[in-house]
Write a protein that holds these residues in place. Structure first.
Motif, short mmCIF file in Angstrom:
data_model
loop_
_atom_site.label_atom_id
_atom_site.label_comp_id
_atom_site.label_asym_id
_atom_site.label_seq_id
_atom_site.Cartn_x
_atom_site.Cartn_y
_atom_site.Cartn_z
N THR A 102 19.43 21.35 -27.22
CA THR A 102 18.81 20.06 -26.91
C THR A 102 18.29 19.42 -28.19
O THR A 102 17.93 20.11 -29.15
CB THR A 102 17.67 20.24 -25.89
OG1 THR A 102 17.21 18.95 -25.47
CG2 THR A 102 16.50 21.02 -26.48
N ILE A 113 27.51 17.15 -21.54
CA ILE A 113 26.52 16.48 -22.36
C ILE A 113 25.71 15.57 -21.45
O ILE A 113 26.27 14.67 -20.82
CB ILE A 113 27.17 15.66 -23.48
CG1 ILE A 113 28.02 16.55 -24.38
CG2 ILE A 113 26.12 14.93 -24.31
CD1 ILE A 113 28.83 15.80 -25.42
N ASP A 114 24.40 15.81 -21.35
CA ASP A 114 23.55 15.04 -20.46
C ASP A 114 22.61 14.18 -21.29
O ASP A 114 21.78 14.69 -22.06
CB ASP A 114 22.74 15.97 -19.54
CG ASP A 114 22.11 15.23 -18.38
OD1 ASP A 114 22.46 14.06 -18.16
OD2 ASP A 114 21.29 15.84 -17.66
N LEU A 115 22.75 12.86 -21.17
CA LEU A 115 21.91 11.90 -21.88
C LEU A 115 20.71 11.56 -20.99
O LEU A 115 20.88 10.99 -19.91
CB LEU A 115 22.68 10.63 -22.22
CG LEU A 115 24.05 10.82 -22.91
CD1 LEU A 115 24.74 9.47 -23.08
CD2 LEU A 115 23.87 11.50 -24.26
N ARG A 133 15.98 12.64 -24.63
CA ARG A 133 16.61 13.78 -25.29
C ARG A 133 18.08 13.83 -24.88
O ARG A 133 18.52 13.10 -23.97
CB ARG A 133 15.93 15.10 -24.93
CG ARG A 133 16.12 15.53 -23.49
CD ARG A 133 15.48 16.88 -23.21
NE ARG A 133 15.94 17.45 -21.95
CZ ARG A 133 15.37 17.23 -20.77
NH1 ARG A 133 14.31 16.45 -20.68
NH2 ARG A 133 15.88 17.80 -19.67
N VAL A 134 18.83 14.71 -25.51
CA VAL A 134 20.22 15.00 -25.15
C VAL A 134 20.35 16.50 -24.99
O VAL A 134 19.97 17.27 -25.88
CB VAL A 134 21.21 14.50 -26.23
CG1 VAL A 134 22.63 14.91 -25.87
CG2 VAL A 134 21.12 12.98 -26.37
N LEU A 142 27.21 9.12 -30.13
CA LEU A 142 27.53 10.55 -30.06
C LEU A 142 28.49 10.96 -31.17
O LEU A 142 28.58 12.14 -31.51
CB LEU A 142 28.11 10.89 -28.69
CG LEU A 142 27.11 11.03 -27.55
CD1 LEU A 142 27.83 11.31 -26.23
CD2 LEU A 142 26.11 12.14 -27.83
N LEU A 196 23.73 4.74 -28.00
CA LEU A 196 22.92 5.61 -27.17
C LEU A 196 21.68 4.92 -26.60
O LEU A 196 21.19 5.29 -25.55
CB LEU A 196 22.49 6.85 -27.97
CG LEU A 196 23.64 7.76 -28.39
CD1 LEU A 196 23.12 8.87 -29.29
CD2 LEU A 196 24.35 8.36 -27.18
N LEU A 211 16.53 7.10 -25.84
CA LEU A 211 16.70 8.37 -25.14
C LEU A 211 15.45 9.22 -25.25
O LEU A 211 14.75 9.21 -26.27
CB LEU A 211 17.88 9.15 -25.73
CG LEU A 211 19.28 8.56 -25.56
CD1 LEU A 211 20.29 9.45 -26.27
CD2 LEU A 211 19.65 8.43 -24.09
#
Length: 509
Positions: free
Chosen positions: A41, A141-143, A120-121, A55, A115, A118
């Protein structure tokens, strides 16, 4: 069809005195040190410090993750070498899927968007059939977007400037409207001059690899009781710029940032993602969660197919009655390449977390319609004498010449996925726990295609249907060696469809 299995993995997690980082593991929010899954993360604030805008810039931050450009606009994502080798085939699904707040972002072109703001990723390695609604084989991959806060009104503005006239500006505002209702919004502008340019000819100085985009997020949180919360969010992104530079190996110009082509490249992308999440903690100790998502994507693109000028290009055209004897054309261009994508998804799951047993039961539905409209033309004479036409291509000017159609495709792929999944963790004692899970997926796919030769000796358009079902599973063992150390092993399997190809026909000439 394709399947994937991760080998029995063994990992050791050690807690430290650093700030706790929460991730989703087994559908539960847990400290990353206690998550018995292979996950990395990165906080949104770290992205800002490192100037990670897309990304694409994420390479090197996560072990085993690579993101590469394809055709200038597409992206090929791979984790541990498991990726997507058929980027131009609409019917095939990537091995690594992208999510936004747990909502599957169905069109792979979304990977190339900015992006925005955000929290987090999270990057998960290996099949994720019982962790996310849409199953994966390579990873996910969860944005995670920045969420509204009920605590206090806050806001910030960030502005940065760099070489190539790079501008990155973002403003964000969080407003609690009551004790149980808050909204948060952000707007981001990102632009820079091109890193490459066309050298020579009518388009001399036409820049490529530039950026010009606007990104906005709007989120709402309503928490009427301590056990019920409703979240709505919108992610809106709009890019309008020149295309990526793609230098031919036969380009005589030694400068890697100068290309000798005579057809412009444009790239326009509009990507909107909407989601609604309801989370309700039931009196029985269970938690019900509903996640509804909708995505709409529109892409417009042109490209110099030969990537050279007329004097340097010799494209062999075979099988066309207009050019017998395999005459050599002197240009090859993609006068338009459009994509339109609409996706709706719905996921329900029921979770329970007890002293001895944790379990989740879920259902998932996806309806995705993806259209590709593509025209490639070739010829043996200059395609235009007007630099204005070249620099401002559109339906009225492209192709502004007498051309030979080298390839045409108007293709729509519709996928309807239905899945049931379940996962259970049994805590044998304070030290040992075992996990088992399964997923059953049923997929219907309709591929309707009109290509250059479809109407000659066959149905027009060509239609192919595909239906597949598959069961996948996972099993794991956790050993809490001490209060600060977790040892775990996990075996997981995944599956994805193999795709269709209804439009391919042999050349009749």
């Amino acid at each position: 069809m394709a399947a994937a299995m991760t080998p029995a993995g063994i990992a050791l997690a050690q807690t430290t005195g650093l700030e706790a980082v929460l991730v989703s593991a087994r559908k539960l929010e847990v400290d990353i040190q206690d998550a018995s899954v292979a996950v990395s993360t990165m906080a949104g604030k770290d992205f800002d410090r490192s100037n990670v805008v897309k990304l694409d810039n994420f390479n090197g931050y996560v072990p085993g993750l690579t993101i590469a450009k394809n055709d200038g606009a597409g992206r090929v994502v791979a984790i541990r070498g498991v990726g997507w080798e058929t980027a131009q085939n609409l019917s095939t699904q990537p091995s690594v899927l992208v999510y936004m707040d747990g909502i599957y972002v169905a069109n792979p072109f979304s990977v190339g968007t900015d992006l925005g703001e955000l929290e987090r990723v999270d990057v998960y390695r290996g099949p994720q059939g019982t962790e996310f609604g849409q199953g994966t084989t390579g990873g996910a991959i969860d944005l995670i977007l920045k969420k509204p806060s009920l605590e206090q009104r806050t806001g910030d503005v960030q502005v940065s400037y760099g070489t190539y006239s790079t501008i990155r500006a973002r403003g964000a505002l969080n407003i609690p409207l009551s004790d149980n209702f808050a909204i948060r919004g952000s707007v981001q502008k990102y632009s820079h001059d091109g890193f490459a340019e066309i050298k020579g000819g009518a388009l001399d100085g036409y820049d490529l690899d530039d950026a010009d985009s606007m990104t906005g997020t709007l989120a709402m949180l309503w928490k009427p009781t301590h056990s019920l919360s409703v979240s709505l969010s919108a992610f809106l992104q709009d890019s309008d710029q020149h295309a990526a530079a793609q230098k031919s190996v036969d380009d005589p110009n030694p400068d890697p940032r100068q290309v000798t082509q005579d057809f412009p490249g444009i790239f326009k992308l509009k990507n909107d993602v909407f989601s609604a999440t309801i989370e309700w903690e039931l009196p029985s100790g269970m938690t019900f969660k509903s996640m509804t998502g909708y995505q709409q994507l529109k892409k417009r693109q042109t490209e110099d197919g030969d990537r050279l000028n007329e004097a340097l290009t010799y494209v062999t055209i075979t099988g066309f009655p207009y050019q017998p004897n395999n005459d050599l054309a002197s240009w090859d261009v993609l006068s338009f390449w459009d994509n339109n994508s609409d996706a709706f998804s719905q996921e329900f799951n029921l979770l329970y977390r007890g002293d001895k047993v944790d379990w989740v039961l879920g259902a998932y539905y996806l309806d995705h319609k993806n259209n590709n409209y593509f025209l490639e033309a070739t010829g043996s004479a200059p395609f235009s004498d007007s630099a204005d036409e070249l620099a401002n291509p559109g339906p009225s000017t492209l192709p502004p010449f007498a051309s030979v159609l080298n390839f045409v495709e108007d293709r729509t792929v519709t996928r309807k996925d239905r899945a049931l999944y379940s996962q259970l963790t049994y805590h044998i004692n304070d030290r040992y726990a075992i996990t088992a899970g399964g997923r059953f997926q049923d997929e219907d796919q309709r591929d309707e295609s009109t290509q250059f030769w479809n109407c000659l000796g066959g149905p027009c358009p060509a239609v192919e249907r595909l239906n597949d079902q598959k069961f996948t599973w996972k099993a794991g063992l956790d050993i809490h060696v001490s209060d600060n150390h977790l040892l775990y092993g996990l075996i997981s399997t995944g599956w994805k469809n193999g795709g269709t190809n209804p439009g391919a026909r042999p050349n009749p000439f």
